[in-house]
Write a protein that holds these residues in place. Sequence first.
Motif, PDB file in Angstrom:
ATOM      1  N   ARG A   1     -36.199  -5.586  -3.012  1.00 38.85           N
ATOM      2  CA  ARG A   1     -36.654  -4.329  -2.432  1.00 38.85           C
ATOM      3  C   ARG A   1     -35.768  -3.909  -1.257  1.00 38.85           C
ATOM      4  N   SER A   2     -35.430  -4.846  -0.379  1.00 40.55           N
ATOM      5  CA  SER A   2     -34.632  -4.520   0.811  1.00 40.55           C
ATOM      6  C   SER A   2     -33.246  -4.027   0.438  1.00 40.55           C
ATOM      7  N   ILE A   3     -32.595  -4.729  -0.457  1.00 41.26           N
ATOM      8  CA  ILE A   3     -31.241  -4.330  -0.821  1.00 41.26           C
ATOM      9  C   ILE A   3     -31.256  -3.066  -1.665  1.00 41.26           C
ATOM     10  N   SER A   4     -32.373  -2.793  -2.359  1.00 37.51           N
ATOM     11  CA  SER A   4     -32.485  -1.550  -3.114  1.00 37.51           C
ATOM     12  C   SER A   4     -32.607  -0.353  -2.185  1.00 37.51           C
ATOM     13  N   ILE A   5     -33.323  -0.525  -1.083  1.00 40.79           N
ATOM     14  CA  ILE A   5     -33.411   0.546  -0.094  1.00 40.79           C
ATOM     15  C   ILE A   5     -32.029   0.834   0.479  1.00 40.79           C
ATOM     16  N   TYR A   6     -31.269  -0.223   0.717  1.00 40.12           N
ATOM     17  CA  TYR A   6     -29.883  -0.065   1.172  1.00 40.12           C
ATOM     18  C   TYR A   6     -29.077   0.714   0.127  1.00 40.12           C
TER      19      TYR A   6
ATOM     20  N   GLN B   1     -33.473   3.129  -8.354  1.00 38.56           N
ATOM     21  CA  GLN B   1     -33.008   2.063  -7.461  1.00 38.56           C
ATOM     22  C   GLN B   1     -34.144   1.156  -6.990  1.00 38.56           C
ATOM     23  N   LEU B   2     -35.182   1.736  -6.411  1.00 38.70           N
ATOM     24  CA  LEU B   2     -36.283   0.936  -5.894  1.00 38.70           C
ATOM     25  C   LEU B   2     -37.105   0.281  -7.003  1.00 38.70           C
ATOM     26  N   PRO B   3     -37.454   1.019  -8.091  1.00 41.03           N
ATOM     27  CA  PRO B   3     -38.172   0.345  -9.184  1.00 41.03           C
ATOM     28  C   PRO B   3     -37.406  -0.844  -9.756  1.00 41.03           C
ATOM     29  N   LEU B   4     -36.095  -0.697  -9.951  1.00 43.55           N
ATOM     30  CA  LEU B   4     -35.309  -1.807 -10.488  1.00 43.55           C
ATOM     31  C   LEU B   4     -35.288  -2.977  -9.509  1.00 43.55           C
ATOM     32  N   GLY B   5     -35.229  -2.684  -8.212  1.00 40.73           N
ATOM     33  CA  GLY B   5     -35.247  -3.751  -7.219  1.00 40.73           C
ATOM     34  C   GLY B   5     -36.572  -4.505  -7.240  1.00 40.73           C
ATOM     35  N   ILE B   6     -37.669  -3.757  -7.327  1.00 42.53           N
ATOM     36  CA  ILE B   6     -38.991  -4.389  -7.382  1.00 42.53           C
ATOM     37  C   ILE B   6     -39.154  -5.189  -8.674  1.00 42.53           C
ATOM     38  N   TRP B   7     -38.703  -4.624  -9.789  1.00 40.99           N
ATOM     39  CA  TRP B   7     -38.804  -5.341 -11.064  1.00 40.99           C
ATOM     40  C   TRP B   7     -37.945  -6.598 -11.049  1.00 40.99           C
TER      41      TRP B   7
ATOM     42  N   ARG C   1     -33.606 -11.063 -11.560  1.00 42.46           N
ATOM     43  CA  ARG C   1     -32.492 -10.136 -11.428  1.00 42.46           C
ATOM     44  C   ARG C   1     -31.520 -10.204 -12.610  1.00 42.46           C
ATOM     45  N   LYS C   2     -31.353 -11.367 -13.190  1.00 35.65           N
ATOM     46  CA  LYS C   2     -30.456 -11.487 -14.338  1.00 35.65           C
ATOM     47  C   LYS C   2     -30.952 -10.645 -15.502  1.00 35.65           C
ATOM     48  N   ARG C   3     -32.238 -10.695 -15.766  1.00 37.22           N
ATOM     49  CA  ARG C   3     -32.804  -9.930 -16.871  1.00 37.22           C
ATOM     50  C   ARG C   3     -32.665  -8.427 -16.644  1.00 37.22           C
ATOM     51  N   VAL C   4     -32.925  -7.984 -15.415  1.00 39.55           N
ATOM     52  CA  VAL C   4     -32.834  -6.560 -15.098  1.00 39.55           C
ATOM     53  C   VAL C   4     -31.383  -6.082 -15.169  1.00 39.55           C
ATOM     54  N   LEU C   5     -30.445  -6.873 -14.657  1.00 42.89           N
ATOM     55  CA  LEU C   5     -29.033  -6.500 -14.717  1.00 42.89           C
ATOM     56  C   LEU C   5     -28.540  -6.390 -16.153  1.00 42.89           C
ATOM     57  N   THR C   6     -28.946  -7.323 -16.984  1.00 39.30           N
ATOM     58  CA  THR C   6     -28.502  -7.331 -18.377  1.00 39.30           C
ATOM     59  C   THR C   6     -29.006  -6.111 -19.129  1.00 39.30           C
ATOM     60  N   LEU C   7     -30.294  -5.816 -18.999  1.00 38.52           N
ATOM     61  CA  LEU C   7     -30.871  -4.668 -19.702  1.00 38.52           C
ATOM     62  C   LEU C   7     -30.316  -3.353 -19.165  1.00 38.52           C
TER      63      LEU C   7
ATOM     64  N   VAL D   1     -27.180   1.913 -13.889  1.00 44.57           N
ATOM     65  CA  VAL D   1     -26.134   1.096 -13.266  1.00 44.57           C
ATOM     66  C   VAL D   1     -25.932   1.408 -11.788  1.00 44.57           C
ATOM     67  N   GLY D   2     -26.694   2.361 -11.256  1.00 41.63           N
ATOM     68  CA  GLY D   2     -26.559   2.712  -9.848  1.00 41.63           C
ATOM     69  C   GLY D   2     -27.005   1.612  -8.904  1.00 41.63           C
ATOM     70  N   SER D   3     -27.744   0.632  -9.432  1.00 42.85           N
ATOM     71  CA  SER D   3     -28.219  -0.490  -8.612  1.00 42.85           C
ATOM     72  C   SER D   3     -27.340  -1.726  -8.768  1.00 42.85           C
ATOM     73  N   PHE D   4     -26.268  -1.624  -9.526  1.00 43.45           N
ATOM     74  CA  PHE D   4     -25.501  -2.815  -9.870  1.00 43.45           C
ATOM     75  C   PHE D   4     -24.947  -3.552  -8.654  1.00 43.45           C
ATOM     76  N   PHE D   5     -24.374  -2.829  -7.717  1.00 40.95           N
ATOM     77  CA  PHE D   5     -23.791  -3.502  -6.562  1.00 40.95           C
ATOM     78  C   PHE D   5     -24.868  -4.222  -5.750  1.00 40.95           C
ATOM     79  N   SER D   6     -25.946  -3.515  -5.444  1.00 40.79           N
ATOM     80  CA  SER D   6     -26.992  -4.096  -4.604  1.00 40.79           C
ATOM     81  C   SER D   6     -27.732  -5.215  -5.317  1.00 40.79           C
ATOM     82  N   LEU D   7     -28.051  -5.041  -6.600  1.00 37.52           N
ATOM     83  CA  LEU D   7     -28.756  -6.089  -7.334  1.00 37.52           C
ATOM     84  C   LEU D   7     -27.867  -7.307  -7.562  1.00 37.52           C
ATOM     85  N   GLY D   8     -26.571  -7.070  -7.755  1.00 38.73           N
ATOM     86  CA  GLY D   8     -25.654  -8.189  -7.894  1.00 38.73           C
ATOM     87  C   GLY D   8     -25.605  -9.020  -6.625  1.00 38.73           C
TER      88      GLY D   8
END
Length: 391
Positions: free
Chosen positions: A136-141, A261-267, A273-279, A312-319
């Motif tokens: 959540r924190s890095i998604s807000i970023y 961004q925020l929903p993906l971070g929460i999910w 995170r691996k599952r969310v990044l892959t999908l 893919v807009g969350s890729f950097f932060s989720l990675g």
Amino acid sequence: MSMTRTVSQNSTHYIILIAVIIAAGISQGLLLPVLAIFLERMGVSSGMNGLNAAALYVGSFGMTLVAERILGRLGFKKLIIGGLLLVMAALMAFPLFPSLGLWFVLRILVGVGDSALHYASQLWVLMMSTDRNRGRSISIYGMSYGIGFSIGPLGINLLNYGTAVPFFALAALYAALLVVVLLRLPDARPEKHSGSAAETRGRYRLSYRLAWFALIPAFLYGYMEAGLHSNFPVYGLRSGFTLEQISSLLPFIGIGGLILQLPLGIWSDRFGRKRVLTLSGFIGGISFLLIPFAGTNFWMVLILLTLAGGMVGSFFSLGLAYAADILPRAILPAANVVASFHFNMGSILGPNIGGAVMQTGWIGGVFVLLGLFYLIFSSLSPWFKGSPFKL
């Protein structure tokens, strides 16, 4: 006083860091398309246009190599101030000296300054988060940067009031932010760790060995961001879109990221995170592949850009968040450098590869290659068995 303690004492400090990221996003989101349009109108080839755009990331790449050491010596506040001053000075010079060669140098300086802002702020935010709220924190970023990056292309419309207006407006924003940073941001420094040899030597190699899959998204995000914002104006003009349509379409890449961004971070906190990044990589890759088939259908391209950007807009932060899950705290500054290195390499290659592909006459190849890269990343997921590691 430790960095974490300083931030936790005043939420205003966190808001200022977010404002810094928004400004950095506006800067990159505006400069890439505006300068690409100028060079296209000047008759510069798409290949040279992409090469000139990549200069920003050459500067960012160079800063990445020394960012950790500079931060240790100067601290967060001074590094952010230096970045703001450098970008502000370069912005005011662009319209005053319309030279292809000089613009290359100015873009390098903007890259150095933006990299300083990114490194200091994202590490600050990352290190004060916990395992339970990191996504959540890095998604807000990431959302904050996405807001700025989405607003940036709207500055194209300021060209109607004069070629210098977008640059001076952005410089004024940086000046205002500089005053706020000088007055309100504490002079914090990163915490120093003293421990085993593994903590002080070979940290970059250890980051790769333990978290290579989590560090690839930074490369893909840089490739996508710089490639699209440098090449899409040229792609749009050659495909038959108007300048107004191009300026309207570009922000939806970032808007999609803002929406998800925020929903993906929460999910990612909940499902992994691996599952969310892959999908996300799979859906985003398919969306990019379909864009050339949409032709000049404005609404279809808008929908596909929004969906792809959202995925893919969350890729950097989720990675980064995934790397923080896997790596010990002492390795995070080094992993942050590696991620920034990957981002800059992708950002350098994106405009150049895209420009070279379009120069061959295959303008749709920009999106085909981009889509394939994300699909390849998703296919690597089964080969990565990352798990938390403690020294």
